[in-house]
Design an enzyme around this catalytic site. Structure first.
Site, PDB file in Angstrom:
ATOM      1  N   ARG A 147       0.854  -1.183   0.000  1.00 39.60           N
ATOM      2  CA  ARG A 147       0.000   0.000   0.000  1.00 39.60           C
ATOM      3  C   ARG A 147       0.891   1.235   0.000  1.00 39.60           C
ATOM      4  O   ARG A 147       1.903   1.260   0.706  1.00 39.60           O
ATOM      5  CB  ARG A 147      -0.867  -0.026   1.262  1.00 39.60           C
ATOM      6  CG  ARG A 147      -1.812   1.112   1.378  1.00 39.60           C
ATOM      7  CD  ARG A 147      -2.544   1.082   2.714  1.00 39.60           C
ATOM      8  NE  ARG A 147      -1.962   2.026   3.637  1.00 39.60           N
ATOM      9  CZ  ARG A 147      -2.606   2.533   4.701  1.00 39.60           C
ATOM     10  NH1 ARG A 147      -3.839   2.137   4.970  1.00 39.60           N
ATOM     11  NH2 ARG A 147      -2.006   3.389   5.488  1.00 39.60           N
ATOM     12  N   TYR A 159      -3.296  11.374   6.262  1.00 41.95           N
ATOM     13  CA  TYR A 159      -3.453  10.016   6.764  1.00 41.95           C
ATOM     14  C   TYR A 159      -2.331   9.080   6.279  1.00 41.95           C
ATOM     15  O   TYR A 159      -1.927   9.129   5.118  1.00 41.95           O
ATOM     16  CB  TYR A 159      -4.807   9.442   6.298  1.00 41.95           C
ATOM     17  CG  TYR A 159      -4.855   7.954   6.454  1.00 41.95           C
ATOM     18  CD1 TYR A 159      -4.990   7.397   7.718  1.00 41.95           C
ATOM     19  CD2 TYR A 159      -4.663   7.106   5.371  1.00 41.95           C
ATOM     20  CE1 TYR A 159      -4.948   6.020   7.889  1.00 41.95           C
ATOM     21  CE2 TYR A 159      -4.633   5.733   5.533  1.00 41.95           C
ATOM     22  CZ  TYR A 159      -4.777   5.199   6.795  1.00 41.95           C
ATOM     23  OH  TYR A 159      -4.726   3.852   6.957  1.00 41.95           O
ATOM     24  N   ASP A 210      -5.214   3.817   0.040  1.00 42.40           N
ATOM     25  CA  ASP A 210      -6.341   4.032   0.957  1.00 42.40           C
ATOM     26  C   ASP A 210      -6.744   5.505   0.904  1.00 42.40           C
ATOM     27  O   ASP A 210      -5.963   6.376   1.307  1.00 42.40           O
ATOM     28  CB  ASP A 210      -5.885   3.647   2.387  1.00 42.40           C
ATOM     29  CG  ASP A 210      -7.033   3.576   3.374  1.00 42.40           C
ATOM     30  OD1 ASP A 210      -8.146   4.036   3.038  1.00 42.40           O
ATOM     31  OD2 ASP A 210      -6.817   3.054   4.493  1.00 42.40           O
ATOM     32  N   HIS A 212      -9.217   6.592   2.587  1.00 46.33           N
ATOM     33  CA  HIS A 212      -9.644   6.800   3.982  1.00 46.33           C
ATOM     34  C   HIS A 212     -10.892   7.672   4.109  1.00 46.33           C
ATOM     35  O   HIS A 212     -10.928   8.649   4.873  1.00 46.33           O
ATOM     36  CB  HIS A 212      -8.477   7.341   4.819  1.00 46.33           C
ATOM     37  CG  HIS A 212      -8.406   6.730   6.190  1.00 46.33           C
ATOM     38  ND1 HIS A 212      -8.837   7.382   7.320  1.00 46.33           N
ATOM     39  CD2 HIS A 212      -7.986   5.516   6.605  1.00 46.33           C
ATOM     40  CE1 HIS A 212      -8.663   6.594   8.370  1.00 46.33           C
ATOM     41  NE2 HIS A 212      -8.169   5.447   7.960  1.00 46.33           N
ATOM     42  N   GLU A 236      -9.065   1.876  -1.639  1.00 42.71           N
ATOM     43  CA  GLU A 236      -9.784   1.538  -0.397  1.00 42.71           C
ATOM     44  C   GLU A 236     -10.565   2.731   0.141  1.00 42.71           C
ATOM     45  O   GLU A 236     -10.094   3.879   0.063  1.00 42.71           O
ATOM     46  CB  GLU A 236      -8.729   1.102   0.633  1.00 42.71           C
ATOM     47  CG  GLU A 236      -9.295   0.782   1.996  1.00 42.71           C
ATOM     48  CD  GLU A 236      -8.174   0.410   2.976  1.00 42.71           C
ATOM     49  OE1 GLU A 236      -7.106  -0.065   2.543  1.00 42.71           O
ATOM     50  OE2 GLU A 236      -8.383   0.617   4.180  1.00 42.71           O
ATOM     51  N   GLU A 262     -13.517  -1.632   6.818  1.00 42.79           N
ATOM     52  CA  GLU A 262     -12.824  -1.757   8.103  1.00 42.79           C
ATOM     53  C   GLU A 262     -13.622  -1.176   9.267  1.00 42.79           C
ATOM     54  O   GLU A 262     -13.389  -1.554  10.402  1.00 42.79           O
ATOM     55  CB  GLU A 262     -11.420  -1.140   8.034  1.00 42.79           C
ATOM     56  CG  GLU A 262     -11.416   0.354   7.838  1.00 42.79           C
ATOM     57  CD  GLU A 262     -10.015   0.925   7.671  1.00 42.79           C
ATOM     58  OE1 GLU A 262      -9.180   0.296   7.026  1.00 42.79           O
ATOM     59  OE2 GLU A 262      -9.782   2.020   8.206  1.00 42.79           O
ATOM     60  N   ARG A 283     -13.458  -5.654   3.569  1.00 43.08           N
ATOM     61  CA  ARG A 283     -12.300  -5.511   4.464  1.00 43.08           C
ATOM     62  C   ARG A 283     -12.623  -5.677   5.946  1.00 43.08           C
ATOM     63  O   ARG A 283     -11.871  -5.262   6.809  1.00 43.08           O
ATOM     64  CB  ARG A 283     -11.668  -4.131   4.239  1.00 43.08           C
ATOM     65  CG  ARG A 283     -10.770  -4.160   3.035  1.00 43.08           C
ATOM     66  CD  ARG A 283      -9.992  -2.902   2.851  1.00 43.08           C
ATOM     67  NE  ARG A 283      -9.528  -2.210   4.022  1.00 43.08           N
ATOM     68  CZ  ARG A 283      -8.514  -2.601   4.795  1.00 43.08           C
ATOM     69  NH1 ARG A 283      -7.848  -3.709   4.528  1.00 43.08           N
ATOM     70  NH2 ARG A 283      -8.164  -1.882   5.850  1.00 43.08           N
ATOM     71  N   GLU A 339      -4.212  -7.448   5.121  1.00 43.62           N
ATOM     72  CA  GLU A 339      -3.332  -6.337   5.506  1.00 43.62           C
ATOM     73  C   GLU A 339      -2.430  -6.786   6.656  1.00 43.62           C
ATOM     74  O   GLU A 339      -2.878  -7.472   7.571  1.00 43.62           O
ATOM     75  CB  GLU A 339      -4.182  -5.142   5.964  1.00 43.62           C
ATOM     76  CG  GLU A 339      -3.365  -3.929   6.365  1.00 43.62           C
ATOM     77  CD  GLU A 339      -4.241  -2.757   6.813  1.00 43.62           C
ATOM     78  OE1 GLU A 339      -5.419  -2.992   7.190  1.00 43.62           O
ATOM     79  OE2 GLU A 339      -3.760  -1.624   6.785  1.00 43.62           O
ATOM     80  N   TRP A 402     -11.881  11.722   8.926  1.00 36.19           N
ATOM     81  CA  TRP A 402     -10.447  11.417   9.028  1.00 36.19           C
ATOM     82  C   TRP A 402     -10.135  10.118   8.312  1.00 36.19           C
ATOM     83  O   TRP A 402     -10.891   9.213   8.251  1.00 36.19           O
ATOM     84  CB  TRP A 402     -10.012  11.281  10.497  1.00 36.19           C
ATOM     85  CG  TRP A 402      -8.547  10.891  10.553  1.00 36.19           C
ATOM     86  CD1 TRP A 402      -7.475  11.676  10.255  1.00 36.19           C
ATOM     87  CD2 TRP A 402      -8.014   9.591  10.841  1.00 36.19           C
ATOM     88  NE1 TRP A 402      -6.304  10.960  10.362  1.00 36.19           N
ATOM     89  CE2 TRP A 402      -6.612   9.676  10.709  1.00 36.19           C
ATOM     90  CE3 TRP A 402      -8.590   8.360  11.187  1.00 36.19           C
ATOM     91  CZ2 TRP A 402      -5.758   8.591  10.920  1.00 36.19           C
ATOM     92  CZ3 TRP A 402      -7.752   7.275  11.405  1.00 36.19           C
ATOM     93  CH2 TRP A 402      -6.351   7.391  11.284  1.00 36.19           C
TER      94      TRP A 402
HETATM   95  O1  KDG Z   1      -7.973   2.527  13.950  1.00 41.32           O
HETATM   96  C1  KDG Z   1      -8.035   3.009  12.654  1.00 41.32           C
HETATM   97  C2  KDG Z   1      -6.977   2.378  11.786  1.00 41.32           C
HETATM   98  O2  KDG Z   1      -6.950   1.003  11.941  1.00 41.32           O
HETATM   99  C3  KDG Z   1      -7.173   2.720  10.338  1.00 41.32           C
HETATM  100  O3  KDG Z   1      -7.092   4.094  10.162  1.00 41.32           O
HETATM  101  C4  KDG Z   1      -6.125   2.020   9.502  1.00 41.32           C
HETATM  102  O4  KDG Z   1      -7.262   2.621   7.497  1.00 41.32           O
HETATM  103  C5  KDG Z   1      -6.520   1.872   8.088  1.00 41.32           C
HETATM  104  C6  KDG Z   1      -5.962   0.748   7.360  1.00 41.32           C
HETATM  105  O5  KDG Z   1      -6.367   0.555   6.212  1.00 41.32           O
HETATM  106  O6  KDG Z   1      -5.122   0.055   7.918  1.00 41.32           O
HETATM  107 MG    MG Z   2      -8.010   1.701   5.728  1.00 42.42          MG
END
Ligand code: KDG
Ligand code: MG
Length: 402
Positions: A147, A159, A210, A212, A236, A262, A283, A339, A402
């Site tokens: 990644r 991020y 990602d 995010h 992602e 996630e 995920r 991951e 975030w």
């Molecule tokens: O607790 C939040 C994290 O696990 C997250 O921000 C990590 O986005 C993430 C990832 O893909 O690992």
């Molecule tokens: Mg993520």
């Protein structure tokens, strides 16, 4: 096989973890991860105050019935706190079941569907050059999938970027730090960044990214389309997924594979995404999605629609979750990728484990159960520390995801 004792262990070997330990009358101990990053004590309380009193005296072999008892019996369903607590019980019971049969957990889950599990690592850097260096480092370690996140020109933080030589750590001690966001800066930067990566590292390596949860669906559609020439393995969390139907708009504009989940905690969070084939990878992971029992149902639904798994595996999920995830990954037919962010040596010494990494692949090991233990006296030396995930604001100060 009655459950006779249960305890919740909160420790912080570098970061916070919540672990449930269940013990049966025959002396078999099972572990489950109950860590919810930034909200750890709420799950610890849910377990200690509300669940443990219900477990003592129950038959540890009745895993599905216990799951339904805790899910339906609470009346208040779903949500990350409830589902992480249920997951911890579920994983601890699977651990006990496999230990009582003296086999690794994946044997109880139908046996191995593959030899080992492909994992992806996290390359990052303050700028493109630094990220290229980090990406190359992961390749030298044998990773087949990486990644890539880079600092964005014009923004002082974003991020997924590590501080100094430390791995990126998804939590900060004390108050939540503030990140900056600008969609315009981000969308200008990422396609050029991926063009550089592909040129530098050639066609074979799997490249992931990602977003995010930061884009609108149409912005995500544009990004996906602009990334197509560099064929990413996945994009992602392109947009917040509370509104599952918003992924239809992304799909109309791009063939870049999409990965989501996630922050989901039950099958109902992804039912539409899967059934309308709006995503390619789901995920969700063991600790936040109700444990092995519920995650298998999600994977089974996904299999029908040719959606593969790609479980979350950041360092805020403990080695207990990582071990359980690897048994799940090894056994489930529609596994895609896992991951993997290695934990620190401190964390690994608190949680000795049988799982291994070799040449871009992982294996859960063949120890009975999930193959992860907790060193309780050592854990007790690392007291809980208040920690929060960052927040994110646009350049004009508006709160953003975030
Ligand atoms: O607790 C939040 C994290 O696990 C997250 O921000 C990590 O986005 C993430 C990832 O893909 O690992
Ligand atoms: Mg993520």
């Amino acid at each position: 096989m009655k459950i006779v004792d249960a305890k919740v262990i909160v420790c912080s070997p570098g970061r916070n973890f919540v672990t449930l330990k269940l013990i049966t009358e025959d002396g078999i101990a099972g572990l489950g991860d109950a860590t919810l990053n930034g909200r750890e004590l709420s799950v610890a309380s849910y377990l200690t105050d509300h669940i443990i009193p219900l477990l003592i005296g129950r038959d540890a072999r009745r895993i599905e019935d216990t799951w339904q008892y805790l899910y339906k019996g609470a009346y208040w369903r779903r949500g990350p706190v409830t589902m992480s607590a249920i997951a911890a019980v579920d994983v601890a019971l699977w651990d006990i079941k496999a230990k009582s049969l003296n086999v690794p957990l994946y044997q109880v889950l139908g046996g191995a569907s593959r030899d080992a599990v492909m994992v992806y690592g996290h390359a990052s850097g303050d700028d493109v050059e630094q990220t290229l260096g980090s990406f190359g480092h992961f390749l030298s370690l044998g990773y087949k999938a990486v990644r890539a996140q880079s600092g964005i020109p014009g923004l002082n933080s974003t991020y997924g970027i590590s501080h100094g030589t430390m791995a990126y750590e998804p939590a900060e001690k004390n108050a939540p730090p503030e990140n900056q966001w600008s969609t315009e800066h981000y969308l200008r930067h990422v396609p050029q960044f991926f063009a550089r990566l592909r040129k530098e590292f050639g066609p074979e390596v799997h490249m992931l990214h990602d977003a995010h949860h930061r884009l609108t669906p149409i912005e995500a559609g544009r990004l996906g389309k602009e990334l197509e020439p560099f064929h990413p393995f996945w994009l992602e969390d392109p947009t917040p997924a509370e509104l599952q139907e918003s992924f239809r708009l992304i799909r109309q504009h791009t063939t870049t594979p999409l990965a989501v989940g996630e922050v989901f905690d039950t099958i109902f969070d992804c039912q539409q995404l899967i059934q309308e084939q709006l995503i390619d990878y789901i995920r969700m992971t063991v600790v936040h999605a109700g444990g092995i029992s519920h995650l298998r149902k999600i994977a089974n639904l996904a299999e029908i629609y040719q959606v593969r798994t790609g479980s979350h595996g950041a360092t805020d999920l403990s080695p207990v979750c990582m071990g359980a995830a690897l048994h799940f990954d090894l056994s489930v037919h529609n596994f895609g990728i896992q991951e993997y962010m290695p934990h620190t040596p401190e964390t690994n010494s608190v949680f000795p484990h049988a799982y291994t990494f070799r040449d871009g692949f992982m294996h859960p090991g063949d120890a009975p159960g999930i193959g992860v233990d907790i060193d309780e006296p050592l854990a007790a030396k690392y007291q809980y520390q208040t920690a929060y995930l960052p927040i994110n604001r646009k350049l004009d100060g508006t709160m953003h995801s975030w």
